[in-house]
Design a protein around this motif. Structure first.
Motif, PDB file in Angstrom:
ATOM      1  N   TYR A 387       0.834  -1.194   0.000  1.00 32.83           N
ATOM      2  CA  TYR A 387       0.000   0.000   0.000  1.00 32.83           C
ATOM      3  C   TYR A 387       0.873   1.251   0.000  1.00 32.83           C
ATOM      4  O   TYR A 387       0.575   2.241  -0.667  1.00 32.83           O
ATOM      5  N   TYR A 388       1.964   1.170   0.741  1.00 28.51           N
ATOM      6  CA  TYR A 388       2.927   2.270   0.802  1.00 28.51           C
ATOM      7  C   TYR A 388       3.490   2.553  -0.595  1.00 28.51           C
ATOM      8  O   TYR A 388       3.577   3.697  -1.038  1.00 28.51           O
ATOM      9  N   ARG A 389       3.844   1.490  -1.291  1.00 30.31           N
ATOM     10  CA  ARG A 389       4.382   1.661  -2.641  1.00 30.31           C
ATOM     11  C   ARG A 389       3.317   2.240  -3.575  1.00 30.31           C
ATOM     12  O   ARG A 389       3.629   3.038  -4.459  1.00 30.31           O
ATOM     13  N   ALA A 390       2.084   1.809  -3.368  1.00 31.49           N
ATOM     14  CA  ALA A 390       1.002   2.335  -4.195  1.00 31.49           C
ATOM     15  C   ALA A 390       0.838   3.838  -3.941  1.00 31.49           C
ATOM     16  O   ALA A 390       0.682   4.627  -4.872  1.00 31.49           O
ATOM     17  N   LYS A 391       0.913   4.222  -2.675  1.00 28.86           N
ATOM     18  CA  LYS A 391       0.768   5.639  -2.333  1.00 28.86           C
ATOM     19  C   LYS A 391       1.901   6.478  -2.911  1.00 28.86           C
ATOM     20  O   LYS A 391       1.714   7.632  -3.244  1.00 28.86           O
TER      21      LYS A 391
END
Ligand code: ADP
Ligand code: ZN
Ligand code: ZN
Length: 761
Positions: A387-391
């Protein structure tokens, strides 16, 4: 890749891999070889010319240089599955730190030939309508297993026995009884080992037209269709990247997967679908077979070596387009791989516990890069990492917000165990849970009680105010260790080794009810018997599932409604839908919340969300009771509202503050030694080297200390952790340590590296 010597393996098969031979690279070939290149080499006393694969290129001669034979020539068509496997193994070795041999063994399939297997199949002796009628009759008599089998046979007149006893939860006695009644026949079948381990294929081929994508295909909702369109636009334009699909259970993710697969295989490409082993259920597989027929193959760890090698041969030959399986299915040798899907990408089972400790998500990304394939991750509770990478925009995020096939999200109650104590209730069951259990027993509905012991490490907390003892340096819970020689126990941090005397009074409220947290499934079962004497109870945990089929048996008993309450550890929360379950109780959410490692809250959020998903899967509405000493903890609050985004924000703030992944990267270095003193010394030695060599580079070192489990099989375990914002810096540190250990001639397996570990050691 440059270097004057090549380490070459002559046969890429599991058994022989552990014997590379070194050859000199003649001048004309220098710079032309790379990992995976196929070459001809002189071999053995007679210098027979045979084929080999370059495994490694180096400038260090293993023996007297003059005695090395030279590589003969390069085989031009030496690309393909073998070269892919070698390249991937190389990547794993570089990325996670292991020997090339260990990496190759991970990547390469077992190769062995076995005799054809004999398989039992169950054939329906009546037509479909009559089978259905019999099914209804049994249902009315509450003979659920018989009813289930007859209904299944109505859809597919031939089913493999393994599937019927396994995924359909029908016992052999029941099968025999139906055979005696003349409704079914059990036959033996000689098979070329099927690509479908459960033997689904046989039933499938008899029951329905194979390989068509008509009939069972759903009209995608606009949201689903948009996701497919976007990803396929990239695909058709030659853009390859990683995507994350965040969607609650039942929001239609699997339908999106299947549509993408369909489109990709129509272009002549192939697809791999990873599913956690425990979620490889009959229902899931059936959906894929319905749509793709015999072009699908399933891998699971229960396959025999022969079955596995048959399947791999089929994959290599291009006889199949789709492989479904757990972590290891990633290593299917597909020549034309176009798409990899990782469902439930947050699952910790995607991380290998053995060296090399690779994560399937990361290896999949590397593989997709090599093969020009797209990677799609899916989850209802994405890992913070993804999710962090997506953000950050590194991977592309899609969301599906609604459940499609009806089914309400359950009502969630959070029960404060401190309040229970204040009200004089010392039972392990809150008053609300007691009342709801009684209500379900009355109505004849089923309940699941769940003890999330995963990662449980014995934290110390106050029963009066909920205060939890934490490490002042690492901000994770301290774990209670029993004292030796009658001394008081100690509290220990599993990261830095900080120790403190066992607290006797709560530092926050002064209560003497500050205790080590203990509760077992067996104890809960006993208490249930006492409080609800009439209830039929099943227990599922490591103890009751030791024998081979006990896991399936317990689930089938519960599915047959032979019990009212199922008590168990996390192994009961996944993948199984029981229509009559309308109550799920999480007995002590705190158990996983204070597991003593930085991922404790994330794991708890996932477990609570999943547990809640077990209730009310059918038309009956569900309720969930979460019991905790810390109802105000953000994990509990957000899980009870199923608010992933809010949880993510708070959890990331903590990770960022403490520099835990994904805000930074962390590498565990585990030192194994048969000698207690030497082990501790070696750990200190390595840690000191890191300190000196990387001084001033913003490297944060934690430990060394004895691991939480300080000794296994008489091998002492010491550990230290290194944190840094850059993954690459950790790889450099690993390389430096490996070089040092090589020079000092340490045993290669005495030190293990673990990048972004899922648990503390
Ligand atoms: P997930 O993988 O997110 O849990 P599924 O793909 O399994 O979701 O879908 C949940 C249920 O909704 C399944 O029964 C599926 O058949 C149904 N479903 C999914 N997509 C559609 C659709 N477009 N139209 C109708 N039903 C659908
Ligand atoms: Zn207190
Ligand atoms: Zn600490």
């Amino acid at each position: 890749m440059t270097g004057r010597f090549a380490n070459i393996i002559v046969d890429i098969s599991h058994e022989k891999v552990d014997r590379p031979f070194q050859y000199r690279i003649p001048e004309v070939l220098q710079g032309k070889l790379t990992v995976g290149t196929a070459v001809m080499i002189p071999f053995g006393a007679g210098n027979k010319r045979i084929k080999g694969y370059v495994m490694e290129i180096t400038d260090i001669a293993a023996y007297d240089e003059a005695k090395l034979k030279a590589v003969d020539s390069v085989i031009e068509d030496g690309v393909g599955a073998q070269a892919d496997a070698l390249r991937l193994a190389w990547w794993i070795k570089e990325h996670y730190g292991s020997t090339m041999i260990a990496a190759l063994k991970t990547v390469l399939p077992v190769k062995r030939t076995l005799k054809p297997a004999v398989k039992k199949i169950i054939c329906c002796r009546v037509d479909a309508a009559s089978a259905l009628a019999h099914g209804a009759e049994y249902e009315a008599k509450r003979q659920k297993a018989k009813a289930r089998l007859m209904r299944a046979l109505a859809g597919q007149p031939v089913l493999p026995q393994a599937l019927v006893t396994g995924k359909l939860h029908v016992s052999t006695q029941t099968i025999q009884a139906l055979a005696r009644d003349g409704l079914i026949a059990v036959r033996e079948q000689n098979t070329v080992r099927s690509s479908l381990p459960e033997g689904l294929e046989d039933g499938w081929q008899e029951g329905a037209p194979s390989g068509t994508s008509q009939g069972t295909k759903k009209e995608l909702s606009p949201h689903q269709a948009e996701i497919v369109t976007q990803i396929m636009q990239d695909f058709d334009a030659g853009v390859r990247q990683t995507y994350l699909l965040h969607g609650v259970t039942g929001s239609g993710k699997t339908e999106v997967y299947m549509e993408l697969i369909d489109r990709v295989i129509r272009q002549g490409r192939q697809a791999i679908v990873l599913i956690p082993e425990i979620a490889l259920t009959y229902q899931t597989l059936l959906r894929f077979y319905r749509r793709f027929g015999s072009r699908v193959s399933v891998m699971n760890s229960r396959l025999s070596a022969g079955e596995r090698s048959d399947q791999l041969a089929r994959a290599r030959n291009g006889d199949i387009d789709i492989v479904i399986g757990p972590r290891s299915a990633l290593f299917t040798p597909f020549e034309r791989l176009g798409l990899v899907i990782i469902d439930e990408e947050h699952e910790s089972s995607y991380k290998s516990e053995n060296m090399p400790k690779y994560h399937a998500r990361e290896v999949a990304e590397a593989l997709c890069g090599m093969k020009g394939a797209s990677l799609l991750l899916g989850s209802a509770t994405p890992s913070l990492v993804s999710y962090y990478r997506a953000k950050k925009g590194e991977i592309r995020l899609f969301e599906l917000k609604e459940r499609l096939a009806g089914g309400q999200l359950p009502k969630v109650y959070v029960e404060d165990l401190r309040e229970e104590l204040r009200q004089g209730n010392r039972s392990i069951f809150s008053r609300r849970l007691q009342a709801l259990l009684a209500d379900r027993l009355e109505k004849g509905e089923q309940s699941i009680l769940f003890l999330n012991r995963r990662g449980y490490a014995g934290f110390v907390s106050c029963r009066a105010c909920g205060y939890v003892m934490k490490c002042p340096h690492c901000d994770v819970s301290l774990s209670e260790h029993a004292g030796r020689d009658g001394r008081e126990g100690r509290m220990v941090c599993h990261y830095c080794g900080y120790e403190a005397e066992r607290a006797r009074l709560c530092p926050q409220c002064g209560s003497k009810y500050i205790l080590g947290f203990r509760a077992g499934t067996q104890q809960i079962e006993e208490l249930l018997h006492r409080d609800f004497p009439g209830a039929r109870i099943l227990r599922m945990d490591a103890d009751t599932t030791r024998s081979k089929d006990s896991y399936e048996r317990i689930l089938s008993q519960f599915a047959n409604e032979e019990a009212d309450i199922l008590v168990g550890t996390q192994m009961i929360v996944k993948g199984h839908d029981f229509a009559k379950v309308t109550l799920v109780g999480v007995l002590a959410a705190d158990m996983s919340l204070y597991a003593g490692d930085y991922r404790a809250a994330e794991r708890t959020f996932q477990l609570l969300t999943q547990a809640a998903g077990r209730a009310g899967r059918s038309a009956l509405a569900g309720e969930v009771v979460i019991q905790t000493y810390q109802p105000e903890h953000y994990t509990i609050v957000h899980a009870s509202h199923q608010d992933y985004e809010a949880f993510y924000e708070e959890e990331m703030a903590y990770r960022d503050l403490m520099r835990y992944p994904p805000a930074a990267h962390m590498m565990a270095v585990l030192i194994l030694s048969a000698d207690e003193l030497a082990g501790a010394e070696h750990a200190q030695l390595l840690a000191d080297r890191v300190k000196r060599a990387f001084d001033g580079k913003d490297v944060q070192l934690v430990g060394p200390s004895a691991a939480a489990v300080g000794r296994i099989n008489d091998i002492y375990r010491n550990v230290f952790y290194i944190k840094h914002r850059e993954y690459q810096v950790l790889v450099e540190i690993k390389d430096a340590l490996e070089l040092y250990m090589n020079q000092a001639q340490w045993e290669t397996d005495s030190v293990q590296f673990d990048f972004n570990p899922m648990n503390s050691y």
